[in-house]
Each structure stands twice: as C-alpha cells, then as structure tokens.
Design a protein around this motif. Sequence first.
Motif, PDB file in Angstrom:
ATOM      1  N   ILE A   1       0.851  -1.194   0.000  1.00 54.83           N
ATOM      2  CA  ILE A   1       0.000   0.000   0.000  1.00 54.83           C
ATOM      3  C   ILE A   1       0.889   1.247   0.000  1.00 54.83           C
ATOM      4  O   ILE A   1       1.729   1.415   0.882  1.00 54.83           O
ATOM      5  N   TYR A   2       0.717   2.082  -1.009  1.00 54.91           N
ATOM      6  CA  TYR A   2       1.473   3.325  -1.096  1.00 54.91           C
ATOM      7  C   TYR A   2       0.578   4.483  -0.697  1.00 54.91           C
ATOM      8  O   TYR A   2      -0.418   4.752  -1.367  1.00 54.91           O
ATOM      9  N   VAL A   3       0.910   5.155   0.382  1.00 53.92           N
ATOM     10  CA  VAL A   3       0.150   6.349   0.762  1.00 53.92           C
ATOM     11  C   VAL A   3       0.831   7.554   0.106  1.00 53.92           C
ATOM     12  O   VAL A   3       1.902   7.983   0.532  1.00 53.92           O
ATOM     13  N   VAL A   4       0.232   8.021  -0.950  1.00 55.25           N
ATOM     14  CA  VAL A   4       0.829   9.114  -1.733  1.00 55.25           C
ATOM     15  C   VAL A   4      -0.312   9.986  -2.277  1.00 55.25           C
ATOM     16  O   VAL A   4      -1.362   9.468  -2.656  1.00 55.25           O
ATOM     17  N   GLY A   5      -0.081  11.273  -2.327  1.00 52.81           N
ATOM     18  CA  GLY A   5      -1.110  12.232  -2.759  1.00 52.81           C
ATOM     19  C   GLY A   5      -1.682  11.953  -4.149  1.00 52.81           C
ATOM     20  O   GLY A   5      -1.045  11.300  -4.977  1.00 52.81           O
ATOM     21  N   ASN A   6      -2.888  12.462  -4.370  1.00 48.99           N
ATOM     22  CA  ASN A   6      -3.593  12.120  -5.607  1.00 48.99           C
ATOM     23  C   ASN A   6      -2.990  12.754  -6.853  1.00 48.99           C
ATOM     24  O   ASN A   6      -3.384  12.415  -7.970  1.00 48.99           O
ATOM     25  N   GLU A   7      -1.994  13.643  -6.680  1.00 47.04           N
ATOM     26  CA  GLU A   7      -1.360  14.186  -7.888  1.00 47.04           C
ATOM     27  C   GLU A   7      -0.488  13.115  -8.548  1.00 47.04           C
ATOM     28  O   GLU A   7      -0.033  13.274  -9.667  1.00 47.04           O
ATOM     29  N   GLN A   8      -0.291  11.998  -7.846  1.00 49.06           N
ATOM     30  CA  GLN A   8       0.515  10.925  -8.443  1.00 49.06           C
ATOM     31  C   GLN A   8      -0.331   9.718  -8.855  1.00 49.06           C
ATOM     32  O   GLN A   8       0.203   8.609  -8.999  1.00 49.06           O
ATOM     33  N   ASN A   9      -1.599   9.909  -9.068  1.00 53.04           N
ATOM     34  CA  ASN A   9      -2.466   8.786  -9.477  1.00 53.04           C
ATOM     35  C   ASN A   9      -1.931   8.069 -10.722  1.00 53.04           C
ATOM     36  O   ASN A   9      -1.881   6.847 -10.774  1.00 53.04           O
ATOM     37  N   TYR A  10      -1.549   8.863 -11.692  1.00 52.45           N
ATOM     38  CA  TYR A  10      -1.091   8.267 -12.948  1.00 52.45           C
ATOM     39  C   TYR A  10       0.192   7.464 -12.735  1.00 52.45           C
ATOM     40  O   TYR A  10       0.339   6.351 -13.256  1.00 52.45           O
ATOM     41  N   HIS A  11       1.080   8.031 -11.959  1.00 56.27           N
ATOM     42  CA  HIS A  11       2.348   7.353 -11.660  1.00 56.27           C
ATOM     43  C   HIS A  11       2.089   5.932 -11.122  1.00 56.27           C
ATOM     44  O   HIS A  11       2.750   4.973 -11.533  1.00 56.27           O
ATOM     45  N   PHE A  12       1.131   5.815 -10.221  1.00 52.48           N
ATOM     46  CA  PHE A  12       0.913   4.502  -9.605  1.00 52.48           C
ATOM     47  C   PHE A  12       0.125   3.547 -10.497  1.00 52.48           C
ATOM     48  O   PHE A  12       0.298   2.333 -10.396  1.00 52.48           O
ATOM     49  N   GLN A  13      -0.667   4.100 -11.374  1.00 52.11           N
ATOM     50  CA  GLN A  13      -1.311   3.249 -12.382  1.00 52.11           C
ATOM     51  C   GLN A  13      -0.224   2.597 -13.232  1.00 52.11           C
ATOM     52  O   GLN A  13      -0.250   1.401 -13.494  1.00 52.11           O
ATOM     53  N   VAL A  14       0.724   3.427 -13.647  1.00 50.57           N
ATOM     54  CA  VAL A  14       1.817   2.931 -14.487  1.00 50.57           C
ATOM     55  C   VAL A  14       2.676   1.947 -13.694  1.00 50.57           C
ATOM     56  O   VAL A  14       3.007   0.859 -14.182  1.00 50.57           O
ATOM     57  N   LEU A  15       3.010   2.314 -12.466  1.00 49.98           N
ATOM     58  CA  LEU A  15       3.875   1.460 -11.650  1.00 49.98           C
ATOM     59  C   LEU A  15       3.261   0.072 -11.480  1.00 49.98           C
ATOM     60  O   LEU A  15       3.955  -0.943 -11.565  1.00 49.98           O
ATOM     61  N   SER A  16       1.965   0.041 -11.244  1.00 46.96           N
ATOM     62  CA  SER A  16       1.289  -1.230 -11.031  1.00 46.96           C
ATOM     63  C   SER A  16       1.469  -2.157 -12.243  1.00 46.96           C
ATOM     64  O   SER A  16       1.831  -3.332 -12.105  1.00 46.96           O
ATOM     65  N   ILE A  17       1.258  -1.612 -13.420  1.00 47.50           N
ATOM     66  CA  ILE A  17       1.382  -2.432 -14.629  1.00 47.50           C
ATOM     67  C   ILE A  17       2.840  -2.857 -14.849  1.00 47.50           C
ATOM     68  O   ILE A  17       3.128  -4.005 -15.172  1.00 47.50           O
ATOM     69  N   LEU A  18       3.744  -1.910 -14.605  1.00 51.54           N
ATOM     70  CA  LEU A  18       5.160  -2.229 -14.811  1.00 51.54           C
ATOM     71  C   LEU A  18       5.623  -3.333 -13.863  1.00 51.54           C
ATOM     72  O   LEU A  18       6.305  -4.277 -14.270  1.00 51.54           O
TER      73      LEU A  18
END
Length: 599
Positions: A356-373
């Motif tokens: 679980i990554y607690v990170v602000g919503n300005e990084q939503n895209y980053h974590f979408q990408v990270l998940s797939i990668l």
Amino acid sequence: MYTAPEKILAQGVSDAVKALYGLDADPASIVSSATRKEFEGNLTVMVFPFVKAARKAPEAVGNEIGQWLVENVPAVSRFNVVKGFLNIVIAPSFWTGVLAGIEKTEHFGHKPDTDASPLVMVEYSSPNTNKPLHLGHLRNILLGYSLSQILAACGNRVVKTNIVNDRGIHICKSMLAWQKWFDGRTPESAHVKGDHLVGDCYVAFDKHFKEEVKKLMAENPGMDEEQAKAASPLMQEAREMLLKWEARDPEVRALWERMNRWVYDGFDETYKRMGVGFDKIYYESDTYLEGKEKVLEGLEKGVLYRREDGSVWADLRNDGLDEKLLLRKDGTSVYMTQDIGTAKLRFRDYPIDKMIYVVGNEQNYHFQVLSILLDRLGFSWGKDLVHFSYGMVELPEGKMKSREGTVVDADDLMAKMVETAAEVSEQLGKLDGLSEAERADIAEIVGLGALKYFLLKVDPRKNITFNPKESIDFNGNTGPFIQYTYARIRSVLRRAAEAGFAGGDYSAVEPGEKESDLIQRLADYPAVLAEAGRTYSPALVANYVYDLVKQYNQFYHDCPILKEENAGVRSLRLAISDATARIVADGMQLLGIRVPERM
Ligand code: ARG
C-alpha cells in the motif's frame, strides 16, 4: 468468550430456516444491520432470501422465523415484521453478558495475527531531502500510520515503511546554495533544525536562480524564459554537481551525506513529536541502481523496448495508458525507475502479499503505471498494489508553495497547535492545581490530538481546509471533545474507586434502553474495525469514536452513576463507562492520538 449479537442472530436464523423449511443457509451469508430508529428493535434481518424455499409471503416468513427465534434463542426476546424485514429485540439480560465479555477481552475488537496472516507493507511519508515536512506530509503520515495500526488490529502482519528520495537535482540545489551563501553554517551554529536549514538553502537557490534568469533576459533581448533557464550558470552548476554525485566524487558525496544527516535528524524529531515511526526505511540512493538493473532485465525479456537514441521505454498503450520513459538516453534513471528498484529491495526483504502506497492524488497516474510495470516485471503483488490516494490540505489562507517558502511547516504548525491548546485550557481554568509539566503534557496531547483528528476524520480522498480554530473546539466532531469525554469518564472511574464502588456485580441487573443501546454501540466496535481495515478507512474509526462519545454523553446526562443508590445498577453503569473509555482509548490509539487522564 464474547460472541457478537450479529453472529448469534445469524446462527439462529440459519437454524430457524433449516428447522422450518429444510433450507441450508450459511450463517456467514446472513447479514443483519442496526434496526432503523422508527421501528422497535436492535437488529434487522432481511427474509427475502428464504421466501422461495418457504413458499410463503415475506410477512409470514418473517413471523415464523421471529417466533422460532423467540422460542429457541435466549438472546431474542421479541420481534416485529415490517414488509420483508424482521426486526429483532435483543433481551436486555443478553446485553449484560455482552458487556461482561467486552470487559474481559484484553484488546476488544482486535484480531490476533498468525504466521498465516497476510503480510502488508504500508509506505508513507516518503519525503525528499531538500526541504522540511509540511502540512501535506502530516496528512500523509497520519493516514499511513493509522492505516498500519488498523490493519494490524485486523490481524494482518504489517511492515511500516518509508522511501526517502535522497538524490537528484533538487538535493544538489540545496547543496550548492549552502556552499555559496551559507558561510559554513550548521544546525548547531545556527540553532535551527537541520531539515529547516537545508530547506532554507533550497529556497535560497530558487531565489538566486530566478534573479539570474531575470538578469539574463534583461541583458539578452530576444531570450525567452526557457532559454534563460537553460543558460543559467547556477542550474548548470547544479547539474554538474549531480553528475559528480553519480560518479561518486568524494567531496560531493561527503557534503551530501553531511547535509542529509542534518535532514534526517530533523525528520526524526518531527516523527517523534508526531508519535509515529517505521519498521524499515529505504533510500533512493540505494534503490535507483537496482531499478536500472531491473529495467535492463525487462528489456532482455522483451517487456520493455529501446529507442534509437538509446532510451528505454515501456509501451502501455494496450493498457490504455501512454509510453513511459524508464531510462534516459544517457542511461540516467527517472522517478519511476527508483520505484521499481525500491519494489525489488522490499520484496527481497519481505515476502509481501500486499503493498500500500500512501501518496497524494497528484501521483495517481504514476501509480497506475507502476502497477502495470511491476506486474510485467514479475512482482506477484504488482497488479494489486494499492495506491492510497489522498487529497490536498490547505489552510484557510490558501495554497502552499514550497519553492517560495510559503508552505505550512509541520513543526511550526504542531508548535502552534500545542500553544493554542495551552491557552484554551488556561482560559477554561481546567488545569488549576496541576504542575507545569503536567499542563505541558496535556497541551501536547490536546494540541496534537486536535490536529490529527481533524485530518483523519475526513474521507481521505477529499481535499481539506485545515482550520486550526475549528479543530481545537471542545465541542462537536473534534479530537479535544473526544479527549475531554475520555478524561471525564476516567475521573468518574477514579471517584468510584475512591468510594469503593469498583468491580461490583451487575449480572442480575436488567439494563434499561439507554444502557442496552450504549452496550450495543460498544459491541459494534469489532465490526467497525473490520470494515475500516477492509476499506482502508481511518475516518470510519474516527467517526465511530465520535458517535460513541456523543451517545455516552447523552447516557451520562440521563443516568446518574455515582449518585445511583442501587449498587447493581451503579455497577452496570460503571462497567459501561469503563468499557467506553477503553474503546475510546483504543480507537484513538489506532488513529495515533493520545488521550489524557484529566483535562
Ligand atoms: N518523494 C516523493 C515526493 O515528495 C514521493 C514519493 C512517493 N512514494 C513512491 N514510492 N513513489 O513527491
């Protein structure tokens, strides 16, 4: 042993439909909810699922099941049926048993973990090392910490972690500024926290950089801002410093280590005051090269590709996303690369089931990408990683900008809250007769409690405006209101002990409606914790505690405790008070908030 009334009812209904209609219904599938205010009852069960097997109208089915329960389940005293809803009245005598069960259970509502429990890693805080922590970090850290506590209470094995982004151009900017304009100043010589000193350096860099850009544009007509920024000698120097850092230049590394040490000492102080910590801290300087390696591995496996200029990319267009750069053409890594490396080291250290990554919503895209990668690169938990995405926090005065030095600093804010708490208690005259140290401790508990509770009671996805005044109100949905009620209960319990009233027997007492309702609310706690763990929601715990405290205050207002003459009734009310205090303290502790013995 404590068995929740819902469980007893579910088993009872399951037995009833078996006996009445020969139907096999798994008790786990029979869900009850609190009865709506306008009807008589404590718990309500829907009978629609049994109508087909019974071949009767819902009303009739409700009546038959209700009758069966009254005859066979001692906890059920009465019932009524409204449409297909069976409202159950739990026998008052049952609630005293529930209360005794709560009193006997050490961590009521908690599920112990076992070796087979899922291993959940929660990342929070994750600062850069070029500036001190601010209000946004406070929300992040409080969410991450309380989420960790809640997940642990729900029977998970939890590892609290942090990734410190300790390398990169931003840190070099602070280092350069320190060399140029700070005359060898240190936290000791300047009497400032190290993270603040390094933050000042960062602000100084930005100021000089902006002046330089302005000057360049004035001196070179026709030069636009972008060109001026590119031509800025200061920026060039910062970039050179980063190259030296990467080449492990001893002097640059020594300064980097020295200044980062200042920052960590500063962060540690902040974490300590907040009452939070980590099981394991990762540093980008250790993980980014691992990330590079992992990316090259992916290249070999053919899940990533190289462009003509030598840069390495992931093509995520089939997943509805973009193409994502992972290594620049000069081989240097980007933000995403270090996250891949960090994931690798974490998984090497712990067999993570859930991340679980607690990170602000300005990084939503980053974590979408990270998940797939991560999924493509073979991390079993990658696809199901959770980005616990939360909204911004602002003060009523408005936006924060770190470069301009207008952020709300975490240390300053905490100090201000504690100061205000001290003033408020002073005005209310509640702490007369206490020592200086006791007052200071209470101010600390209340000031930080106000801040933390305000940030945690809201749905994490929502943006918040943090209003210090409102947060410290002793009434309404605030930390101090809860803390105050807790202190009041503790005071009642102390006086009861002095009067020799403690530990009396109430087993023969028939609780009244107010008492039964409050015991039922207490009995809800395990379900609230389970739900909070399932939905990752500290706000659920916060609001439960508030509702409990409100209900307790009503009870306290309506039912005399110490003045009650009947010893059994008094004992029952004291036991209810004690259980309430314990659950309030437990809920607040899961939120990372302390409660005072007096206030
Ligand atoms: N240090 C980053 C920042 O301040 C946040 C890091 C979040 N965590 C992560 N695994 N990427 O923006």
